[in-house]
Design a protein around this motif. Sequence first.
Motif, mmCIF file in Angstrom:
data_model
loop_
_atom_site.group_PDB
_atom_site.id
_atom_site.type_symbol
_atom_site.label_atom_id
_atom_site.label_comp_id
_atom_site.label_asym_id
_atom_site.label_seq_id
_atom_site.Cartn_x
_atom_site.Cartn_y
_atom_site.Cartn_z
ATOM 1 N N TRP A 126 0.584 -1.512 0.037
ATOM 2 C CA TRP A 126 -0.134 -0.195 -0.018
ATOM 3 C C TRP A 126 0.762 1.170 0.092
ATOM 4 N N VAL A 128 0.800 5.416 0.878
ATOM 5 C CA VAL A 128 0.228 5.931 2.462
ATOM 6 C C VAL A 128 0.325 7.040 2.519
ATOM 7 N N TRP A 158 -3.525 4.799 -0.444
ATOM 8 C CA TRP A 158 -4.564 5.421 0.198
ATOM 9 C C TRP A 158 -3.921 6.789 1.314
ATOM 10 N N ALA A 173 -7.520 -0.121 -4.076
ATOM 11 C CA ALA A 173 -7.406 0.352 -2.646
ATOM 12 C C ALA A 173 -8.915 0.389 -2.056
ATOM 13 N N GLU A 213 -8.904 2.093 6.250
ATOM 14 C CA GLU A 213 -8.141 1.714 6.756
ATOM 15 C C GLU A 213 -8.136 0.831 7.255
ATOM 16 N N ARG A 216 -6.074 -1.892 4.889
ATOM 17 C CA ARG A 216 -4.894 -1.919 4.501
ATOM 18 C C ARG A 216 -4.634 -3.259 5.715
ATOM 19 N N SER A 219 0.568 -3.639 10.075
ATOM 20 C CA SER A 219 1.714 -2.471 9.486
ATOM 21 C C SER A 219 2.868 -3.940 10.607
#
Length: 554
Positions: A126, A128, A158, A173, A213, A216, A219
């Motif tokens: 992604w 961002v 995003w 996305a 959100e 996604r 992380s």
Amino acid sequence: MRGSTRMTALLLGLLAGPALAQTTVLTAARIHTMDTAQPLAQAMAYDASGKILAVGSTGELQARYPQARRLDVGSATVVPGLIDAHAHVGGLGFAMMSADLVGTASKAEVLARLRENAKGLKPGEWLVGRGWDQNDWPEKTFPNAADLDAAFPDRPVWLSRIDGHAGWANSAAMRAVKRDLTGSWQPDGGSIQRDAAGTPNGIFIDNAMLLLEEARPASSEATAERALVLGMQAAVAHGLTGVHDAGISLDELHRYQRLADRGAMPLRIYAMADGNAAALESLCKGGLYRHASGRLQMRAVKLYADGALGSRGAAMLEDYSDDHGNRGLLLMSAQELADASAKAKRCGVQAATHAIGDRGNRLTLDTYAHALGKDAAGDHRWRVEHAQILAPADLSRFAGMHVIASMQPTHATSDMPWAQERVGTQRIVGAYAWRQLRDSGARLAFGSDFPVESVDPRLGLYSAVSRADGEGKPAGGWMPQEKLTAYEALRAFTLDAAYAGFAESELGSLAPGKRADFVVLAQDPLAVPDAALKALTVLATYVDGKAVYEAPVR
Ligand SMILES: [Zn+2]
């Protein structure tokens, strides 16, 4: 006699030598201690552990500690380390790692920055970014997914708007969202923008942003840790020696703990458990948490009464002045808030509740009164985060119930262009009312809410005293009767922020027995004109007597 005195002195020298050598006597043009017993000094001695031994005149302390290391900062001014009483460290770090779109003058410039950023990403990862503002572009209209799709057909993109209340997604996305985004349905507290055929066009407002959100991928641990490190580094580079991290998960606490174990925390984090969840449960089961290093603790819980004013989510007692029939929304129901507050009380945990609208604030005060019962008169230090718009009848309840008003001066100067449209001329009188609150006897703790606002506490000091934007507008300040003096603003960013974290006996002022957490400034913040507060030069930041930031030599 003489011989034995010399022997004693030698022996003392041997015993105390290494410790004395590590004692430091700091001298400066002036030290604003924020300690009313001795507000102004020129010298301060602290030991190797960073404990302040004495504060006084240069001659006095150099005579008392003749073998101490000397640290002379010349014409600079020293103040206690600044504490941001409400911010989001990981959020700042993630913002720093994402593509910076602030100040882009066109969509073409956005795409250019994104292409540059994408070079460091794996295929399919992604992309961002944050900080775009269509008002800065020639067409001044919202962008859409198609603007991104040609350049990024497969990589999800995003991008959140400058205010964090709108997001711009590409088609890849949107494909990652599990739910069907077409049709006419809307999420609570948010809006999916669609074309006439019901196809989403890539713009998601407020709670609709959560759809993206949640799509996604989480992380990695390494990335999340790097976000904390980046956020803390940015904080100390701006003169902060402490941050109250306003709502973290148990995982985030563990992440901080690992950093603290490695001695990798440059400043002090006072963490709030996020909501009535696992982190609060850990405090109830295991007790209030404090790391041995003194750099990390958690003994508070962050609760949420309502939304934000910009998106009309703040809960108001009456309709919004610019949106009849709308009184905002509660994020936790009154019952949920009551249950969570009762749990906090039971576990000895400090409650810190987000409340923006006058209804949100009243509900929070009512809930606190009920949960605290007769202990409302005691030393509970429960806090209201933001305390942005208060009904006149509720203003004095903060002092009366010993509730701390944890406020963010830059929110006032960011919101002032449109705040009165939202609430009208009557209710605005109780908005961002830090002077009224302070004069009523309430304790103010100041912060920034970074990354919503800048991490830079100079801007908070400036906003508190000027009630004006970066250009000094409006002339004389917005609702200037609410201005504070520079001393009062500094106190809210030091001693009273420390108080809000139960740390005023250790932090927040420079006095014997406290920690040597301080900032070296090229200018005297209590003597410069208001406008110069936002341009103070941070020369160095010290925590426990050790430099954690030093300005590059120019
Ligand atoms: Zn916040």
